[in-house]
Design an enzyme around this catalytic site. Structure first.
Site, PDB file in Angstrom:
ATOM      1  N   HIS A 112       0.888  -1.186  -0.145  1.00 27.30           N
ATOM      2  CA  HIS A 112       0.018  -0.113  -0.036  1.00 27.30           C
ATOM      3  C   HIS A 112       0.989   1.383   0.109  1.00 27.30           C
ATOM      4  O   HIS A 112       1.985   1.141   0.648  1.00 27.30           O
ATOM      5  CB  HIS A 112      -0.820  -0.177   1.337  1.00 27.30           C
ATOM      6  CG  HIS A 112      -1.974   0.972   1.369  1.00 27.30           C
ATOM      7  ND1 HIS A 112      -1.564   2.250   1.410  1.00 27.30           N
ATOM      8  CD2 HIS A 112      -3.172   1.173   1.076  1.00 27.30           C
ATOM      9  CE1 HIS A 112      -2.785   2.872   1.495  1.00 27.30           C
ATOM     10  NE2 HIS A 112      -3.919   2.026   1.369  1.00 27.30           N
ATOM     11  N   CYS A 141      -3.767   2.752  -4.481  1.00 29.05           N
ATOM     12  CA  CYS A 141      -4.488   3.635  -3.953  1.00 29.05           C
ATOM     13  C   CYS A 141      -4.639   4.943  -4.443  1.00 29.05           C
ATOM     14  O   CYS A 141      -3.651   5.905  -4.060  1.00 29.05           O
ATOM     15  CB  CYS A 141      -4.259   3.791  -2.149  1.00 29.05           C
ATOM     16  SG  CYS A 141      -5.362   4.648  -1.086  1.00 29.05           S
ATOM     17  N   HIS A 187      -7.683   0.263  -4.438  1.00 27.19           N
ATOM     18  CA  HIS A 187      -8.129   1.216  -3.690  1.00 27.19           C
ATOM     19  C   HIS A 187      -8.764   2.424  -4.234  1.00 27.19           C
ATOM     20  O   HIS A 187      -8.196   3.383  -4.631  1.00 27.19           O
ATOM     21  CB  HIS A 187      -7.336   1.602  -2.573  1.00 27.19           C
ATOM     22  CG  HIS A 187      -7.282   0.619  -1.485  1.00 27.19           C
ATOM     23  ND1 HIS A 187      -6.455   0.474  -0.295  1.00 27.19           N
ATOM     24  CD2 HIS A 187      -7.420  -0.743  -1.460  1.00 27.19           C
ATOM     25  CE1 HIS A 187      -6.410  -0.290   0.310  1.00 27.19           C
ATOM     26  NE2 HIS A 187      -7.080  -1.258  -0.327  1.00 27.19           N
ATOM     27  N   ASP A 247     -12.771   2.661  -1.399  1.00 30.15           N
ATOM     28  CA  ASP A 247     -11.896   3.002  -0.209  1.00 30.15           C
ATOM     29  C   ASP A 247     -12.815   4.002   0.609  1.00 30.15           C
ATOM     30  O   ASP A 247     -14.162   4.243   0.211  1.00 30.15           O
ATOM     31  CB  ASP A 247     -10.632   3.747  -0.738  1.00 30.15           C
ATOM     32  CG  ASP A 247      -9.580   3.651   0.480  1.00 30.15           C
ATOM     33  OD1 ASP A 247      -9.999   2.882   1.592  1.00 30.15           O
ATOM     34  OD2 ASP A 247      -8.450   4.129   0.350  1.00 30.15           O
ATOM     35  N   HIS A 248     -12.499   4.785   1.400  1.00 34.64           N
ATOM     36  CA  HIS A 248     -13.161   5.628   2.436  1.00 34.64           C
ATOM     37  C   HIS A 248     -14.172   6.227   1.882  1.00 34.64           C
ATOM     38  O   HIS A 248     -14.131   6.955   0.763  1.00 34.64           O
ATOM     39  CB  HIS A 248     -12.164   6.655   2.741  1.00 34.64           C
ATOM     40  CG  HIS A 248     -11.020   6.474   3.587  1.00 34.64           C
ATOM     41  ND1 HIS A 248     -10.021   7.184   3.954  1.00 34.64           N
ATOM     42  CD2 HIS A 248     -10.454   5.025   3.853  1.00 34.64           C
ATOM     43  CE1 HIS A 248      -8.761   6.432   4.644  1.00 34.64           C
ATOM     44  NE2 HIS A 248      -9.214   5.114   4.631  1.00 34.64           N
ATOM     45  N   TYR A 257     -15.110   4.378   7.057  1.00 35.46           N
ATOM     46  CA  TYR A 257     -15.853   3.083   6.696  1.00 35.46           C
ATOM     47  C   TYR A 257     -17.239   2.574   7.019  1.00 35.46           C
ATOM     48  O   TYR A 257     -17.624   1.786   7.647  1.00 35.46           O
ATOM     49  CB  TYR A 257     -14.794   2.134   7.265  1.00 35.46           C
ATOM     50  CG  TYR A 257     -13.345   2.010   6.498  1.00 35.46           C
ATOM     51  CD1 TYR A 257     -13.282   1.120   5.582  1.00 35.46           C
ATOM     52  CD2 TYR A 257     -12.258   2.622   7.188  1.00 35.46           C
ATOM     53  CE1 TYR A 257     -12.032   1.031   4.930  1.00 35.46           C
ATOM     54  CE2 TYR A 257     -11.172   2.581   6.409  1.00 35.46           C
ATOM     55  CZ  TYR A 257     -10.956   1.846   5.342  1.00 35.46           C
ATOM     56  OH  TYR A 257      -9.731   1.776   4.513  1.00 35.46           O
TER      57      TYR A 257
HETATM   58  C1  DNO Z   1      -6.917   3.141   5.462  1.00 40.01           C
HETATM   59  C2  DNO Z   1      -6.187   1.959   4.697  1.00 40.01           C
HETATM   60  C3  DNO Z   1      -4.888   1.699   5.401  1.00 40.01           C
HETATM   61  C4  DNO Z   1      -4.305   0.500   4.799  1.00 40.01           C
HETATM   62  C5  DNO Z   1      -3.039   0.031   5.152  1.00 40.01           C
HETATM   63  C6  DNO Z   1      -2.464  -1.286   4.385  1.00 40.01           C
HETATM   64  O1  DNO Z   1      -8.016   3.045   5.237  1.00 40.01           O
HETATM   65  O2  DNO Z   1      -6.245   2.160   3.160  1.00 40.01           O
HETATM   66  O3  DNO Z   1      -5.004   1.478   6.838  1.00 40.01           O
HETATM   67  O4  DNO Z   1      -5.394  -0.576   5.147  1.00 40.01           O
HETATM   68  O5  DNO Z   1      -2.278   0.972   5.073  1.00 40.01           O
HETATM   69  O6  DNO Z   1      -1.613  -1.887   5.111  1.00 40.01           O
END
Ligand code: DNO
Length: 348
Positions: free
Chosen positions: A198, A236, A263, A308-309, A322
């Site tokens: 990541h 990401c 992501h 993602d978020h 989340y």
């Molecule tokens: C946040 C995530 C990170 C991710 C870690 C992967 O929302 O994208 O916490 O899970 O960095 O190791």
């Protein structure tokens, strides 16, 4: 691509039933959360997690994360032993049918934000980052609790940890990453698992700590350390996209086959090192979601994707970034985006 959704386990208010109701959802992204970094996950707990997902009609093929203990990252004396435990987790997860493991190599802090409930004009709220606010919070004195802030350290432990990284610097961190990859990737290959690092979030050093998974130059360097498919990326968009000089469409084109996990998140950059998180569609923020997805599809991306978020909308409260609603909207947007691009391949 396979559409997935992060699930934090039995205490997650977003239940497996709800996740399954999102159209086109293939599986969950999860982890064993009650085992300290560096310890081996029991086969029973892995299989139990898999069964919970499968019983609800969801796959469990992606783990986020198997955390890398600090001692591996700063190269302490127990690093070889800890890497061996890490390898054992890869073997066990591979055996249980996991195909992709997400991890990061960020010293001390994981993702960092300065604000958890940034008020948006439409009444929703979301996570935000402002470098000035972050730098004003000395981690050694701050009583604040932020995502990415590990509160289990005492001030003295934190101080000594931060100093260790300051001593080794960027090149020391690269060296320790190389040691890690050279051990772990052959094991992943044998276990049928793709490793997906990541990016650092945000993708620059903070508090004088080195960060290396930040931009195209460094991703090139990372991928060459072990130039095998199994040494891959979590792409990401919200992390890499926080830097205006990262050309995400170009990177998506270039790395499509080494990206095992995507992501998708959009952010609005308001000024240098300042942004807040927005809804997923392209026009909501600064990131060309369509351009990235198109570049990936056209260049042979065949991995897992998760929204993602999300923002907090419709009065929802829950784990920052989340919640269910905005991530579910994101998931259907992503499904539509990919369907259109895949069906128009070569024509749009
Ligand atoms: C946040 C995530 C990170 C991710 C870690 C992967 O929302 O994208 O916490 O899970 O960095 O190791």
């Amino acid at each position: 691509m396979k559409l997935t959704f992060r699930w934090y386990g039995d205490n997650d208010p977003v239940t497996l039933e709800k996740i399954k109701q999102i159209p086109k959802m293939s599986g969950i992204v999860s982890a064993i959360y009650d085992v300290a970094p560096g310890k081996v996950w029991s086969n029973e707990s892995i299989l139990e997690l898999k069964k919970k997902a499968n019983d609800k009609g969801l796959e469990f093929e992606v783990v986020e994360s198997v955390p890398v203990p600090e001692e591996i990252k700063y190269g302490g004396e127990n690093a070889p032993e800890l890497i061996e435990s890490y390898c054992e987790n890869i073997r066990r997860l591979g055996k249980a049918g996991v195909k992709c493991i997400c991890y990061n190599f960020m010293p001390v802090f994981d993702w960092l934000r300065s604000e958890l409930e940034h008020k948006n004009d439409d009444g929703s709220n979301s996570l935000a980052y402002n470098e000035k606010t972050v730098l004003a919070m000395n981690p050694l004195e701050s009583e604040l609790s932020l995502p990415g802030w590990d509160e289990s350290y005492t001030k003295a432990e934190l101080k000594s940890l931060i100093n260790k990284y300051k001593e080794i610097g960027q090149e020391g961190l690269w060296k320790n990453l190389e040691v890690f990859l050279k051990k772990v990737i052959p094991v992943a290959k044998e276990a049928g698992v793709n490793m997906a690092i990541h990016p650092d979030d945000p993708p620059w050093g903070i508090f004088g700590l080195p960060r290396v998974i930040t931009d195209e130059k460094n991703l090139d360097r990372f991928l060459k350390i072990v130039d095998e498919k199994e040494n891959g990326l979590t792409f990401c968009t919200g992390s890499l996209g926080a830097r205006g000089d990262n050309d995400l469409v170009k990177m998506a084109q270039k790395y499509a086959k080494r990206i095992h996990f995507l992501h998708l998140r959009n952010i609005k950059i308001t000024s240098e090192r300042e942004f807040y998180e927005v809804g997923h569609p392209t026009e909501c923020g600064s990131i060309d979601m369509f351009g990235i997805a198109k570049a990936l599809v056209e260049n042979g991306f065949d991995g897992y994707v998760r929204p993602d978020h999300g923002r907090m909308i419709w009065g929802e409260s829950g784990k920052y970034g989340y919640g269910l609603y905005d991530r579910a909207l994101g998931a259907t947007y992503i499904a539509g985006l990919f369907e259109a691009i895949e069906k128009c391949l070569g024509k749009c």
